[in-house]
Design an enzyme around this catalytic site. Sequence first.
Site, PDB file in Angstrom:
ATOM      1  N   ASN A 218      -6.798  -6.449   4.193  1.00 34.33           N
ATOM      2  CA  ASN A 218      -5.387  -6.764   3.915  1.00 34.33           C
ATOM      3  C   ASN A 218      -5.339  -8.014   3.034  1.00 34.33           C
ATOM      4  O   ASN A 218      -6.380  -8.584   2.665  1.00 34.33           O
ATOM      5  CB  ASN A 218      -4.626  -6.974   5.236  1.00 34.33           C
ATOM      6  CG  ASN A 218      -3.123  -7.086   5.014  1.00 34.33           C
ATOM      7  OD1 ASN A 218      -2.521  -6.242   4.343  1.00 34.33           O
ATOM      8  ND2 ASN A 218      -2.500  -8.125   5.529  1.00 34.33           N
ATOM      9  N   LYS A 219      -4.147  -8.451   2.724  1.00 36.49           N
ATOM     10  CA  LYS A 219      -3.930  -9.582   1.813  1.00 36.49           C
ATOM     11  C   LYS A 219      -4.813 -10.774   2.149  1.00 36.49           C
ATOM     12  O   LYS A 219      -5.004 -11.104   3.321  1.00 36.49           O
ATOM     13  CB  LYS A 219      -2.446  -9.964   1.885  1.00 36.49           C
ATOM     14  CG  LYS A 219      -2.000 -11.109   1.003  1.00 36.49           C
ATOM     15  CD  LYS A 219      -2.390 -10.945  -0.446  1.00 36.49           C
ATOM     16  CE  LYS A 219      -1.870  -9.687  -1.092  1.00 36.49           C
ATOM     17  NZ  LYS A 219      -2.517  -9.406  -2.410  1.00 36.49           N
TER      18      LYS A 219
ATOM     19  N   ALA B  36       0.799  -1.232   0.000  1.00 32.89           N
ATOM     20  CA  ALA B  36       0.000   0.000   0.000  1.00 32.89           C
ATOM     21  C   ALA B  36       0.836   1.289   0.000  1.00 32.89           C
ATOM     22  O   ALA B  36       0.663   2.140  -0.883  1.00 32.89           O
ATOM     23  CB  ALA B  36      -0.970  -0.041   1.186  1.00 32.89           C
TER      24      ALA B  36
ATOM     25  N   ARG C  26      -5.030  -0.006  -9.229  1.00 33.98           N
ATOM     26  CA  ARG C  26      -5.445  -0.999  -8.221  1.00 33.98           C
ATOM     27  C   ARG C  26      -6.492  -0.346  -7.307  1.00 33.98           C
ATOM     28  O   ARG C  26      -6.309   0.797  -6.878  1.00 33.98           O
ATOM     29  CB  ARG C  26      -4.240  -1.496  -7.389  1.00 33.98           C
ATOM     30  CG  ARG C  26      -3.202  -2.227  -8.256  1.00 33.98           C
ATOM     31  CD  ARG C  26      -2.200  -2.982  -7.421  1.00 33.98           C
ATOM     32  NE  ARG C  26      -2.774  -4.165  -6.801  1.00 33.98           N
ATOM     33  CZ  ARG C  26      -2.151  -4.888  -5.873  1.00 33.98           C
ATOM     34  NH1 ARG C  26      -0.969  -4.535  -5.441  1.00 33.98           N
ATOM     35  NH2 ARG C  26      -2.729  -5.963  -5.376  1.00 33.98           N
TER      36      ARG C  26
ATOM     37  N   ASP D 207      -4.140  -2.743   3.831  1.00 34.12           N
ATOM     38  CA  ASP D 207      -4.279  -1.977   2.584  1.00 34.12           C
ATOM     39  C   ASP D 207      -5.285  -0.845   2.738  1.00 34.12           C
ATOM     40  O   ASP D 207      -5.193   0.181   2.078  1.00 34.12           O
ATOM     41  CB  ASP D 207      -4.674  -2.899   1.439  1.00 34.12           C
ATOM     42  CG  ASP D 207      -3.465  -3.709   1.026  1.00 34.12           C
ATOM     43  OD1 ASP D 207      -3.240  -4.766   1.641  1.00 34.12           O
ATOM     44  OD2 ASP D 207      -2.723  -3.247   0.150  1.00 34.12           O
TER      45      ASP D 207
END
Length: 346
Positions: free
Chosen positions: A251-252, A53, A93, A241
């Site tokens: 997040n991931k 990020a 993104r 993120d």
Amino acid sequence: MIPVDGSISALQWQNKELILLDQTKLPEEEVYLTCTDYRMVAEAIRRLAVRGAPAIGVAAAFGVVLGAYELLASKRDLVTDLEPVFRELAETRPTAVNLFWALARMKKVLAAGLGATPEQLAQALEKEAVRLYHEDIEANLKIGEQGAALLADGMTVLTICNTGALATVAHGTALAVIRTAVRQGKKIGVVACETRPLLQGARLTTWELMKEQIPVTLITDNMAGYLMQQGKIQAVLTGADRIAANGDVVNKIGTYTLAVLAREHGLPFYVAAPTSTIDYNIPCGAQIPIEERSGDEVTQIQGKQIAPAGVKVYNPAFDLTPTRLVTAVITERGLIRREEWEKTRA
Ligand code: MRU
């Protein structure tokens, strides 16, 4: 521009060019991309040559600078003609808010410079991008200090994806906490989840930690619960993120699973992120856009097909961890504990 005290540098601004360490090639090759125009920066963000990020926010800011110098050279109007540049960078993104936050900072400079010459405007934009670069380093050093106190000597910490120097300008977020604790003389072990489908844990986190001789053990994602059950993990530490105004963390993909497992095993679950990752315009995590990427990332590993051609695939790149599972968010301004989200806006 400053290279940072031995920390890996994934992003450098030199002679009006953006130099990126191509993370798609790691760990086998250390290849640097020289971005001479904003389209190259946008493409590098889209294909995760630069990722994480904070890093994509700063890279996009330099993308705007490259766009500005291009317009200047062709004597075009910066204020109106930079709009498509902003748009293309913003569309790379959708999830990490740092991208939109950095672009908004650049837009503010443009708005404040109405009436200035095109040369002055381009220089002001460059100055702002350099400021963002330095602010990221400072924030990460502070996140490291704030978080290190949570890690006791002898702990083993589980992490996912890559939240290190590669994902930021330097030092990292979750990995900055580990780095700082290690520099304070604590013995900290790291367990890195491989992070399918794109293997940021296996390829990047291990590479980064091994360079600094921080002990790291690689596991596949489905091993995390077993390690917790065996008492081999004392805390989970991830990045983010985007964090919604109520503290929900995106997040991931795989982060939510780890948070649920941590709760089951009575382990603290910490998220390290700069305040630029908190999106106060989004009241709760369910409203955060989750990027869906190509199914090829799941049916293939590093270009090798591992599933039958034509199989149906779902590939969300991120997931949502509700506030109630997050012990604390570690920011450069201090910790935000689970029960404190109501007060943070002020
Ligand atoms: O798809 P990626 O590799 O950009 O995802 C990165 C993450 O999910 C990180 O955990 C997050 O950006 C925080 S990095 C400091």
